[in-house]
Enzyme design. Structure first.
Site, PDB file in Angstrom:
ATOM      1  N   ARG A  34     -35.243 -50.105  77.026  1.00 36.73           N
ATOM      2  CA  ARG A  34     -36.504 -50.544  76.454  1.00 36.73           C
ATOM      3  C   ARG A  34     -36.488 -50.244  74.961  1.00 36.73           C
ATOM      4  O   ARG A  34     -36.009 -49.194  74.533  1.00 36.73           O
ATOM      5  CB  ARG A  34     -37.708 -49.839  77.108  1.00 36.73           C
ATOM      6  CG  ARG A  34     -38.007 -50.274  78.535  1.00 36.73           C
ATOM      7  CD  ARG A  34     -38.534 -51.703  78.585  1.00 36.73           C
ATOM      8  NE  ARG A  34     -38.955 -52.106  79.916  1.00 36.73           N
ATOM      9  CZ  ARG A  34     -38.179 -52.678  80.828  1.00 36.73           C
ATOM     10  NH1 ARG A  34     -36.899 -52.912  80.527  1.00 36.73           N
ATOM     11  NH2 ARG A  34     -38.644 -53.016  82.010  1.00 36.73           N
ATOM     12  N   HIS A  90     -33.246 -59.742  75.123  1.00 37.85           N
ATOM     13  CA  HIS A  90     -33.666 -59.094  76.375  1.00 37.85           C
ATOM     14  C   HIS A  90     -33.183 -59.882  77.601  1.00 37.85           C
ATOM     15  O   HIS A  90     -33.973 -60.295  78.441  1.00 37.85           O
ATOM     16  CB  HIS A  90     -35.194 -58.927  76.418  1.00 37.85           C
ATOM     17  CG  HIS A  90     -35.627 -57.840  77.372  1.00 37.85           C
ATOM     18  ND1 HIS A  90     -36.769 -57.108  77.176  1.00 37.85           N
ATOM     19  CD2 HIS A  90     -35.078 -57.375  78.524  1.00 37.85           C
ATOM     20  CE1 HIS A  90     -36.913 -56.232  78.161  1.00 37.85           C
ATOM     21  NE2 HIS A  90     -35.894 -56.383  78.994  1.00 37.85           N
ATOM     22  N   GLU A 128     -41.174 -57.044  71.104  1.00 37.84           N
ATOM     23  CA  GLU A 128     -40.596 -58.348  71.483  1.00 37.84           C
ATOM     24  C   GLU A 128     -41.680 -59.411  71.588  1.00 37.84           C
ATOM     25  O   GLU A 128     -42.796 -59.122  72.038  1.00 37.84           O
ATOM     26  CB  GLU A 128     -39.875 -58.198  72.830  1.00 37.84           C
ATOM     27  CG  GLU A 128     -38.680 -57.255  72.751  1.00 37.84           C
ATOM     28  CD  GLU A 128     -38.062 -57.001  74.114  1.00 37.84           C
ATOM     29  OE1 GLU A 128     -38.518 -57.598  75.120  1.00 37.84           O
ATOM     30  OE2 GLU A 128     -37.121 -56.203  74.193  1.00 37.84           O
TER      31      GLU A 128
END
Length: 328
Positions: free
Chosen positions: A245, A292, A274
């Site tokens: 993360r 991601h 993000e």
């Protein structure tokens, strides 16, 4: 006499506040034929009012990072017994609240382990051997004019510190051990039967590593755990890889460390805000960026869908869940 199919209104009810990717991909094929989906995002009611309206009938919820199960959501769902998510991380679920009420939580289990580990190794190889940067060099037709591209670095014999030694972390270790790397790790506690050296804190791990790979969960304790002190301990020859993360790393400090040459490079699949990525990283050839996608492949999506369906079927059949989250 043929048995008629169940009517939609007779199927088990599952609340979905916003559609996770697996629902977009597999709703018609696998999910909607087995469950009645209560789609909050299609309602004209505000979410709170929608949840109040259906509070008495919702026993299971399918959630994602886009639709977190917060303390407020739990308070509005007094009949809730199961939270299902298709991710490995659970920072979008109020775990203490679920624990207090005895609400079961399931996650991705082992489905994402291999793809996540492959991506971590791929990012590391890319950073060290300058694969993406060399690809740009060739595509921009710089080779004829500029001559040979600078050499990359060897992967074998690197000291690799892994932060978070769950399924993905241990799979990364096995892969990199095969490359000839030396492995050490940090976790909440020492793992029995793990042969690698254990460091009780990330600072000590960074001091004794050439590469730091982040594969732990995000929570209050791990937020910004990779701070300036840790980055300086990793050092000018050190490489940071993050597939966990974004907020586990203090992003501003990481950017400054990269710009100042205080660490050698980074491979990043996740970011703090993000989809926004610090623009300073775009010009750095020693940084490899990914949107991601470390754990996601067509195969992993199929596996996640089957796992989600299996967990819901087990719950509504009073059978053991397939991938319960067991909080240590």
């Amino acid at each position: 006499m043929e048995v008629s199919e169940q009517r939609p209104e007779d199927l088990p009810l599952v609340l979905v506040m916003k559609p996770p990717p697996i629902l977009t991909l597999f709703e018609e094929k696998l999910i909607s034929t087995k469950f009645q989906l209560l789609k909050a995002w299609e309602s004209t009611l505000p979410l709170n009012q929608f949840l109040i309206t259906h509070a008495g009938s919702v026993r299971a919820v399918l959630c994602s990072a886009a639709s977190p199960v917060t303390t407020d959501v739990l308070q509005l769902l007094p009949s809730l017994q199961l939270v299902v998510t298709a991710s490995a991380g659970l920072n979008h679920v109020d775990l203490p609240g679920c624990r207090q009420r005895g609400i079961a939580v399931t996650n991705a289990g082992t489905v994402l382990v291999d793809d996540g580990a492959d991506a971590a190794v791929g990012l590391l190889v890319d950073v060290l051997r300058k694969i993406s940067a060399a690809d740009r060099f060739v595509r921009q037709e710089l080779w004829p004019a500029s001559g040979d591209y600078p050499l990359g670095s060897k992967l074998g014999c690197r000291r690799v510190g892994i932060v978070g030694f769950g399924g993905i972390g241990s799979a990364v270790a096995k892969r990199l051990e095969a490359f000839g790397c030396t492995i050490a790790y940090n976790s909440r506690k020492k793992k029995p039967h793990v042969p690698y050296p254990f460091y009780p804190n990330v600072l000590q791990l960074a001091e004794n590593s050439d590469v730091l790979i982040i594969s732990c969960g995000l929570n209050a304790e791990t937020r910004h755990m990779i701070n300036r002190e840790v980055l300086l301990a990793l050092g000018k020859e050190g490489v940071l890889i993050n597939i966990a993360r974004g907020a586990i790393v203090d992003e501003k400090e990481m950017v400054q460390s990269l710009l100042a040459g205080e660490i050698a490079g980074a491979g990043l699949d996740v970011f703090e805000k993000e989809p926004d990525v610090p623009k300073e990283l775009f010009a750095l050839d020693n940084v490899v960026l990914s949107p991601h996608r470390a754990v996601f492949t067509p195969e992993s999506f199929v596996g996640l869908c089957e796992l989600v369906v299996g967990n819901l079927e087990a719950f509504f059949s009073n059978q053991p869940l397939l991938s319960p989250f067991l909080d240590e």
